[in-house]
Motif scaffolding. Structure first.
Motif, PDB file in Angstrom:
ATOM      1  N   VAL A  75      -5.194   5.980  -7.139  1.00  0.00           N
ATOM      2  CA  VAL A  75      -3.114   5.448  -7.552  1.00  0.00           C
ATOM      3  C   VAL A  75      -2.063   5.131  -5.960  1.00  0.00           C
ATOM      4  N   LYS A  76      -1.925   4.974  -5.763  1.00  0.00           N
ATOM      5  CA  LYS A  76      -0.315   5.529  -4.889  1.00  0.00           C
ATOM      6  C   LYS A  76       0.297   4.919  -5.610  1.00  0.00           C
ATOM      7  N   LYS A  77       1.182   6.340  -4.924  1.00  0.00           N
ATOM      8  CA  LYS A  77       2.866   6.263  -4.933  1.00  0.00           C
ATOM      9  C   LYS A  77       3.726   5.413  -3.850  1.00  0.00           C
ATOM     10  N   TYR A  78       4.439   4.801  -3.930  1.00  0.00           N
ATOM     11  CA  TYR A  78       5.465   4.945  -3.391  1.00  0.00           C
ATOM     12  C   TYR A  78       6.882   4.559  -3.303  1.00  0.00           C
ATOM     13  N   ILE A  79       8.146   4.788  -2.488  1.00  0.00           N
ATOM     14  CA  ILE A  79       9.163   4.370  -3.033  1.00  0.00           C
ATOM     15  C   ILE A  79       9.359   3.508  -1.933  1.00  0.00           C
ATOM     16  N   PHE A  80      10.377   2.513  -2.839  1.00  0.00           N
ATOM     17  CA  PHE A  80      10.539   1.414  -1.804  1.00  0.00           C
ATOM     18  C   PHE A  80      12.216   1.204  -2.117  1.00  0.00           C
ATOM     19  N   HIS A  81      13.221   1.958  -1.013  1.00  0.00           N
ATOM     20  CA  HIS A  81      14.362   2.002  -1.400  1.00  0.00           C
ATOM     21  C   HIS A  81      14.879   0.037  -1.456  1.00  0.00           C
ATOM     22  N   VAL A  82      14.540  -0.924  -1.886  1.00  0.00           N
ATOM     23  CA  VAL A  82      15.132  -2.234  -1.623  1.00  0.00           C
ATOM     24  C   VAL A  82      15.738  -2.516  -3.414  1.00  0.00           C
ATOM     25  N   LYS A  83      16.760  -3.554  -3.308  1.00  0.00           N
ATOM     26  CA  LYS A  83      17.313  -4.321  -4.027  1.00  0.00           C
ATOM     27  C   LYS A  83      15.927  -4.519  -5.387  1.00  0.00           C
ATOM     28  N   ARG A  84      16.240  -5.047  -6.713  1.00  0.00           N
ATOM     29  CA  ARG A  84      15.240  -4.690  -7.418  1.00  0.00           C
ATOM     30  C   ARG A  84      13.856  -6.315  -7.282  1.00  0.00           C
ATOM     31  N   ASN A  85      15.286  -7.100  -6.979  1.00  0.00           N
ATOM     32  CA  ASN A  85      13.012  -8.616  -7.272  1.00  0.00           C
ATOM     33  C   ASN A  85      12.380  -8.173  -5.627  1.00  0.00           C
ATOM     34  N   ILE A  86      13.512  -8.052  -4.587  1.00  0.00           N
ATOM     35  CA  ILE A  86      12.822  -7.245  -3.471  1.00  0.00           C
ATOM     36  C   ILE A  86      11.409  -6.109  -3.562  1.00  0.00           C
ATOM     37  N   HIS A  87      11.958  -4.884  -4.524  1.00  0.00           N
ATOM     38  CA  HIS A  87      11.193  -4.063  -5.095  1.00  0.00           C
ATOM     39  C   HIS A  87      10.096  -4.979  -5.512  1.00  0.00           C
ATOM     40  N   ARG A  88       9.888  -5.663  -6.566  1.00  0.00           N
ATOM     41  CA  ARG A  88       8.926  -6.747  -7.446  1.00  0.00           C
ATOM     42  C   ARG A  88       8.061  -6.733  -6.461  1.00  0.00           C
ATOM     43  N   ASP A  89       8.672  -7.617  -5.746  1.00  0.00           N
ATOM     44  CA  ASP A  89       7.644  -8.336  -4.617  1.00  0.00           C
ATOM     45  C   ASP A  89       6.687  -7.699  -4.089  1.00  0.00           C
ATOM     46  N   MET A  90       7.508  -6.140  -2.779  1.00  0.00           N
ATOM     47  CA  MET A  90       6.839  -5.500  -2.422  1.00  0.00           C
ATOM     48  C   MET A  90       5.431  -5.102  -2.867  1.00  0.00           C
ATOM     49  N   THR A  91       6.088  -4.541  -4.609  1.00  0.00           N
ATOM     50  CA  THR A  91       5.130  -3.729  -5.656  1.00  0.00           C
ATOM     51  C   THR A  91       3.855  -4.810  -5.632  1.00  0.00           C
ATOM     52  N   ALA A  92       4.292  -6.013  -6.224  1.00  0.00           N
ATOM     53  CA  ALA A  92       3.264  -6.828  -5.872  1.00  0.00           C
ATOM     54  C   ALA A  92       2.373  -7.022  -5.049  1.00  0.00           C
ATOM     55  N   THR A  93       3.028  -7.091  -3.737  1.00  0.00           N
ATOM     56  CA  THR A  93       1.938  -7.243  -2.105  1.00  0.00           C
ATOM     57  C   THR A  93       0.862  -6.304  -2.596  1.00  0.00           C
ATOM     58  N   ALA A  94       1.742  -5.252  -3.036  1.00  0.00           N
ATOM     59  CA  ALA A  94       0.899  -3.782  -1.782  1.00  0.00           C
ATOM     60  C   ALA A  94      -0.193  -3.944  -3.172  1.00  0.00           C
ATOM     61  N   ALA A  95      -0.056  -3.816  -5.077  1.00  0.00           N
ATOM     62  CA  ALA A  95      -1.032  -4.059  -5.776  1.00  0.00           C
ATOM     63  C   ALA A  95      -1.762  -5.076  -5.438  1.00  0.00           C
ATOM     64  N   LEU A  96      -1.913  -5.934  -4.539  1.00  0.00           N
ATOM     65  CA  LEU A  96      -2.905  -7.240  -3.925  1.00  0.00           C
ATOM     66  C   LEU A  96      -3.599  -6.210  -2.820  1.00  0.00           C
ATOM     67  N   ASN A  97      -2.849  -6.025  -2.239  1.00  0.00           N
ATOM     68  CA  ASN A  97      -3.586  -5.562  -1.111  1.00  0.00           C
ATOM     69  C   ASN A  97      -4.481  -4.300  -1.164  1.00  0.00           C
ATOM     70  N   ILE A  98      -3.962  -3.376  -1.813  1.00  0.00           N
ATOM     71  CA  ILE A  98      -4.520  -2.626  -2.570  1.00  0.00           C
ATOM     72  C   ILE A  98      -5.930  -2.760  -3.392  1.00  0.00           C
ATOM     73  N   THR A  99      -6.042  -4.260  -3.463  1.00  0.00           N
ATOM     74  CA  THR A  99      -7.293  -4.777  -4.311  1.00  0.00           C
ATOM     75  C   THR A  99      -7.981  -5.114  -3.182  1.00  0.00           C
ATOM     76  N   ARG A 100      -7.726  -5.791  -2.403  1.00  0.00           N
ATOM     77  CA  ARG A 100      -7.918  -6.200  -1.092  1.00  0.00           C
ATOM     78  C   ARG A 100      -8.980  -5.393  -0.347  1.00  0.00           C
ATOM     79  N   LEU A 101      -8.396  -4.385  -0.492  1.00  0.00           N
ATOM     80  CA  LEU A 101      -9.031  -3.084   0.561  1.00  0.00           C
ATOM     81  C   LEU A 101     -10.258  -2.493  -0.317  1.00  0.00           C
ATOM     82  N   ALA A 102      -9.942  -2.378  -1.481  1.00  0.00           N
ATOM     83  CA  ALA A 102     -10.893  -1.912  -2.068  1.00  0.00           C
ATOM     84  C   ALA A 102     -12.046  -2.421  -2.834  1.00  0.00           C
ATOM     85  N   LEU A 103     -11.853  -4.124  -2.308  1.00  0.00           N
ATOM     86  CA  LEU A 103     -13.057  -4.995  -2.339  1.00  0.00           C
ATOM     87  C   LEU A 103     -14.072  -4.059  -1.077  1.00  0.00           C
ATOM     88  N   GLU A 104     -13.651  -4.042  -0.366  1.00  0.00           N
ATOM     89  CA  GLU A 104     -14.406  -3.597   1.129  1.00  0.00           C
ATOM     90  C   GLU A 104     -14.652  -2.750   1.593  1.00  0.00           C
TER      91      GLU A 104
END
Length: 177
Positions: free
Chosen positions: A147-176
């Protein structure tokens, strides 16, 4: 030029994932297909965006089993098997709930990987202990529960985009690993 490109790529680890026109979800898709690994998502604050980005890639039916967008606590409890006590004790936006969401979607779908997001995208809902922008992203595989914790101080839509990108990248790294 090729040597410089490779050196830059190495220096940017773990954030670099590809070259030229490669996108994160495409690189992840390739790894999942090559490894014959499946995944499913349990999304709250991202509202299904991770599933959307995964299914934007042709061939996603080879690895993406599905998603539950569990905004309400009732959905989290009834569809993902989150303990009501966990929600009462730690709150819906917590490391504990994120982990149970990822475990629940993995268990319920028999996926190899479960990914979850829970957070406060705003513009309302923050507090002193749980500020706007707070998000927990969980990835559960047969080998790891993270579980990773982040605080993204951005507007709602950008927050969702950043969170999705972080989740995809964390998954990519887990596969390595």
């Amino acid at each position: 030029l090729h040597i410089v490109k490779n050196e830059f790529f190495k220096a940017m680890q773990p954030y670099a994932y590809g070259f030229d026109d490669e996108i994160l979800e495409g690189v992840l898709a390739k790894k999942l297909i090559e490894s014959k690994i499946t995944l499913a998502t349990a999304e709250s604050c991202t509202g299904g965006l991770i599933g959307k980005r995964l299914t934007d890639i042709a061939g996603s039916s080879n690895y993406f089993l599905g998603s539950i967008t569990a905004y309400s606590n009732d959905f989290k409890i009834n569809l993902l098997g989150i303990s009501e006590n966990t929600i009462k004790q730690y709150g819906a936006v917590s490391e504990e709930v994120a982990l149970e969401m990822a475990e629940g979607i993995r268990h319920n779908t028999h996926a190899d990987i479960g990914i979850s997001t829970t957070g406060i995208s705003g513009p309302d809902g923050g507090s002193k202990t749980k500020p706007l922008g707070l998000v927990y992203i969980a990835v559960v595989t047969p080998k790891i529960s993270s579980v990773k914790k982040y605080i993204f101080h951005v507007k709602r839509n950008i927050h969702r985009d950043m969170t999705a990108t972080a989740a995809l990248n964390i998954t990519r790294l887990a596969l390595e690993d």
